[in-house]
Write a protein that holds these residues in place. Structure first.
Motif, PDB file in Angstrom:
ATOM      1  N   LEU A  36       0.828  -1.201   0.000  1.00  0.00           N
ATOM      2  CA  LEU A  36       0.000   0.000   0.000  1.00  0.00           C
ATOM      3  C   LEU A  36       0.867   1.257   0.000  1.00  0.00           C
ATOM      4  O   LEU A  36       0.557   2.234  -0.675  1.00  0.00           O
ATOM      5  CB  LEU A  36      -0.925   0.005   1.225  1.00  0.00           C
ATOM      6  CG  LEU A  36      -2.118  -0.941   1.207  1.00  0.00           C
ATOM      7  CD1 LEU A  36      -2.843  -0.892   2.544  1.00  0.00           C
ATOM      8  CD2 LEU A  36      -3.077  -0.594   0.074  1.00  0.00           C
ATOM      9  N   ALA A  37       1.958   1.222   0.771  1.00  0.00           N
ATOM     10  CA  ALA A  37       2.859   2.374   0.828  1.00  0.00           C
ATOM     11  C   ALA A  37       3.473   2.650  -0.537  1.00  0.00           C
ATOM     12  O   ALA A  37       3.606   3.808  -0.950  1.00  0.00           O
ATOM     13  CB  ALA A  37       3.953   2.132   1.863  1.00  0.00           C
ATOM     14  N   ASP A  40       0.755   4.154  -2.715  1.00  0.00           N
ATOM     15  CA  ASP A  40       0.517   5.541  -2.332  1.00  0.00           C
ATOM     16  C   ASP A  40       1.672   6.439  -2.772  1.00  0.00           C
ATOM     17  O   ASP A  40       1.476   7.614  -3.101  1.00  0.00           O
ATOM     18  CB  ASP A  40       0.328   5.644  -0.816  1.00  0.00           C
ATOM     19  CG  ASP A  40      -0.941   4.954  -0.351  1.00  0.00           C
ATOM     20  OD1 ASP A  40      -1.860   4.780  -1.164  1.00  0.00           O
ATOM     21  OD2 ASP A  40      -1.010   4.586   0.843  1.00  0.00           O
ATOM     22  N   TYR A 119      -1.254  10.403   7.269  1.00  0.00           N
ATOM     23  CA  TYR A 119      -0.990   9.314   6.331  1.00  0.00           C
ATOM     24  C   TYR A 119      -0.667   8.002   7.058  1.00  0.00           C
ATOM     25  O   TYR A 119      -1.196   6.937   6.694  1.00  0.00           O
ATOM     26  CB  TYR A 119       0.159   9.655   5.381  1.00  0.00           C
ATOM     27  CG  TYR A 119       0.500   8.462   4.516  1.00  0.00           C
ATOM     28  CD1 TYR A 119      -0.389   8.030   3.528  1.00  0.00           C
ATOM     29  CD2 TYR A 119       1.663   7.732   4.731  1.00  0.00           C
ATOM     30  CE1 TYR A 119      -0.120   6.904   2.769  1.00  0.00           C
ATOM     31  CE2 TYR A 119       1.940   6.605   3.969  1.00  0.00           C
ATOM     32  CZ  TYR A 119       1.048   6.195   2.996  1.00  0.00           C
ATOM     33  OH  TYR A 119       1.312   5.066   2.266  1.00  0.00           O
ATOM     34  N   GLY A 122      -3.763   6.352   8.350  1.00  0.00           N
ATOM     35  CA  GLY A 122      -4.523   5.710   7.284  1.00  0.00           C
ATOM     36  C   GLY A 122      -3.854   4.455   6.768  1.00  0.00           C
ATOM     37  O   GLY A 122      -4.524   3.470   6.424  1.00  0.00           O
ATOM     38  N   LEU A 123      -2.519   4.472   6.705  1.00  0.00           N
ATOM     39  CA  LEU A 123      -1.777   3.307   6.214  1.00  0.00           C
ATOM     40  C   LEU A 123      -1.867   2.134   7.188  1.00  0.00           C
ATOM     41  O   LEU A 123      -2.161   0.998   6.798  1.00  0.00           O
ATOM     42  CB  LEU A 123      -0.311   3.687   5.991  1.00  0.00           C
ATOM     43  CG  LEU A 123       0.618   2.566   5.518  1.00  0.00           C
ATOM     44  CD1 LEU A 123       0.200   2.071   4.138  1.00  0.00           C
ATOM     45  CD2 LEU A 123       2.069   3.049   5.502  1.00  0.00           C
ATOM     46  N   LYS A 126      -5.258   0.804   7.298  1.00  0.00           N
ATOM     47  CA  LYS A 126      -5.719   0.473   5.941  1.00  0.00           C
ATOM     48  C   LYS A 126      -7.042   1.156   5.615  1.00  0.00           C
ATOM     49  O   LYS A 126      -7.924   0.585   4.966  1.00  0.00           O
ATOM     50  CB  LYS A 126      -5.845  -1.042   5.773  1.00  0.00           C
ATOM     51  CG  LYS A 126      -4.507  -1.769   5.803  1.00  0.00           C
ATOM     52  CD  LYS A 126      -4.654  -3.224   5.385  1.00  0.00           C
ATOM     53  CE  LYS A 126      -3.296  -3.906   5.313  1.00  0.00           C
ATOM     54  NZ  LYS A 126      -3.390  -5.313   4.848  1.00  0.00           N
ATOM     55  N   GLU A 128      -8.824   3.603   3.460  1.00  0.00           N
ATOM     56  CA  GLU A 128      -8.562   4.176   2.144  1.00  0.00           C
ATOM     57  C   GLU A 128      -8.801   5.687   2.097  1.00  0.00           C
ATOM     58  O   GLU A 128      -8.042   6.428   1.478  1.00  0.00           O
ATOM     59  CB  GLU A 128      -9.433   3.485   1.099  1.00  0.00           C
ATOM     60  CG  GLU A 128      -9.114   3.894  -0.332  1.00  0.00           C
ATOM     61  CD  GLU A 128      -9.924   3.095  -1.343  1.00  0.00           C
ATOM     62  OE1 GLU A 128     -10.614   3.713  -2.170  1.00  0.00           O
ATOM     63  OE2 GLU A 128      -9.854   1.854  -1.288  1.00  0.00           O
ATOM     64  N   ARG A 131      -5.976   7.410   3.915  1.00  0.00           N
ATOM     65  CA  ARG A 131      -4.761   7.278   3.107  1.00  0.00           C
ATOM     66  C   ARG A 131      -4.761   8.300   1.974  1.00  0.00           C
ATOM     67  O   ARG A 131      -3.741   8.940   1.704  1.00  0.00           O
ATOM     68  CB  ARG A 131      -4.659   5.872   2.518  1.00  0.00           C
ATOM     69  CG  ARG A 131      -4.087   4.820   3.463  1.00  0.00           C
ATOM     70  CD  ARG A 131      -4.136   3.442   2.849  1.00  0.00           C
ATOM     71  NE  ARG A 131      -3.681   3.425   1.481  1.00  0.00           N
ATOM     72  CZ  ARG A 131      -4.346   2.849   0.474  1.00  0.00           C
ATOM     73  NH1 ARG A 131      -5.526   2.279   0.684  1.00  0.00           N
ATOM     74  NH2 ARG A 131      -3.839   2.869  -0.741  1.00  0.00           N
ATOM     75  N   GLU A 132      -5.895   8.439   1.312  1.00  0.00           N
ATOM     76  CA  GLU A 132      -5.972   9.414   0.213  1.00  0.00           C
ATOM     77  C   GLU A 132      -5.733  10.828   0.726  1.00  0.00           C
ATOM     78  O   GLU A 132      -5.033  11.626   0.095  1.00  0.00           O
ATOM     79  CB  GLU A 132      -7.329   9.335  -0.482  1.00  0.00           C
ATOM     80  CG  GLU A 132      -7.439  10.322  -1.645  1.00  0.00           C
ATOM     81  CD  GLU A 132      -8.795  10.297  -2.316  1.00  0.00           C
ATOM     82  OE1 GLU A 132      -8.910  10.867  -3.418  1.00  0.00           O
ATOM     83  OE2 GLU A 132      -9.732   9.739  -1.743  1.00  0.00           O
ATOM     84  N   TYR A 255      -8.259   6.049  -5.708  1.00  0.00           N
ATOM     85  CA  TYR A 255      -8.898   5.541  -4.487  1.00  0.00           C
ATOM     86  C   TYR A 255     -10.408   5.463  -4.728  1.00  0.00           C
ATOM     87  O   TYR A 255     -11.173   6.286  -4.229  1.00  0.00           O
ATOM     88  CB  TYR A 255      -8.564   6.454  -3.306  1.00  0.00           C
ATOM     89  CG  TYR A 255      -7.069   6.556  -3.075  1.00  0.00           C
ATOM     90  CD1 TYR A 255      -6.412   5.626  -2.286  1.00  0.00           C
ATOM     91  CD2 TYR A 255      -6.318   7.564  -3.680  1.00  0.00           C
ATOM     92  CE1 TYR A 255      -5.040   5.698  -2.092  1.00  0.00           C
ATOM     93  CE2 TYR A 255      -4.946   7.632  -3.502  1.00  0.00           C
ATOM     94  CZ  TYR A 255      -4.309   6.698  -2.708  1.00  0.00           C
ATOM     95  OH  TYR A 255      -2.950   6.760  -2.533  1.00  0.00           O
TER      96      TYR A 255
END
Length: 281
Positions: A36-37, A40, A119, A122-123, A126, A128, A131-132, A255
């Motif tokens: 995911l990182a 992103d 961030y 959110g990471l 998980k 979303e 994260r966005e 996203y």
């Protein structure tokens, strides 16, 4: 500050080894935190590139907006001395807590601290949507940070507190007294506030976030660090950059799950003898 720069560089380095194509929400749910990182990182890097190249694709409406901003700033330039003197006279009556907050909130340490915290939350969870938001914050802060660093050096405008007037410039001098344009505190604080405000729909909540983001710009004018025109153009840079990156993330559907949700909405409810704020997630 070195740690902040190192973390930012590492984040964008992930873009070199990550998935370039947009993934569905279900696909993202199956990825590990490391994957995911990397995803992103690619999103943030793509947003950064889009922000810098967007002027090459402006249409008539975009250029009209640009002309309006430049023309309005040019008019304000004629009264820079007067507005600066007015704000300087307010220095003694300004609350110290507002000055302190404005100084700290617009600093790179605090701005990137907020950005990184959003961030990472959110990471690790998980989430979303968060994260966005974190990606939008990171790429926007990096984009405007580079812009303001280059402009400060090349323009070399004298600060009001120098007493040399609004027409004094020393390009490439490197002197701290000639780094008035743009306002770094304004750019970082309002970029953070504007990016966060995009996650809310209620205009009152947005207005509250904008108000917090404006404390740094106003305090910097009051203490003689910047002219009004410095702040106005800095605000324009922040808004244009955040909008460009946000449009990129939405347009590329990086996203998608976020687009299927109503998001976080806040409503202010008034009643007889009562007032409350209700949030819906």
């Amino acid at each position: 500050m070195k740690n902040i720069l190192l973390l930012t560089c590492c984040f964008f380095t992930l873009a070199c080894f990550s998935q370039k194509n947009a993934l569905t929400s279900k696909q993202q749910d199956t990825l590990s935190i490391w994957q995911l990182a990397k995803y992103d990182g690619a999103s943030a890097f793509g947003g950064l590139k889009h922000a810098y190249t967007r002027p090459l694709h402006w249409d008539g409406e975009d250029w009209a907006t640009f002309g309006f901003v430049v023309g309005g700033t040019a008019l304000l330039y004629f009264v820079d001395d007067e507005t600066s003197n007015f704000f300087l006279r307010q220095d003694g009556s300004s609350p110290n807590i507002a000055k302190e907050f404005g100084e700290r909130f617009g600093s790179p340490q605090v701005a990137y601290g907020i950005t990184g915290s959003v961030y990472l939350f959110g990471l690790l969870t998980k989430n979303e949507r968060v994260r966005e938001t974190g990606v939008l914050l990171i790429s926007s802060a990096t984009a405007v940070g580079l812009i303001q660093t280059v402009l400060k050096t090349t323009v070399g405008r004298s600060r009001p507190q120098n007493g040399e007037g609004k027409f004094a410039f020393k390009p490439f001098s490197g002197e701290s007294g000639f780094r008035s344009f743009p306002s770094g505190h304004t750019i970082l604080s309002f970029t953070t506030a504007y990016a966060i405000s995009k996650q809310f729909k209620n205009p009152w909540v947005k207005a509250g976030i904008y108000t917090v983001g404006m404390i740094s710009p106003i305090s910097r004018i009051v203490n003689g660090a910047h002219w009004l025109t410095d702040v106005v153009l800095s605000l324009a840079i922040s808004v244009a950059t955040v909008d460009a990156i946000d449009n990129y993330l939405n347009g590329k559907n990086r996203y998608p799950n976020d687009k299927n949700k109503k998001g976080i909405t806040w409503n202010v409810n008034f009643g007889v003898g009562s007032m409350g704020i209700v949030g819906r997630f």
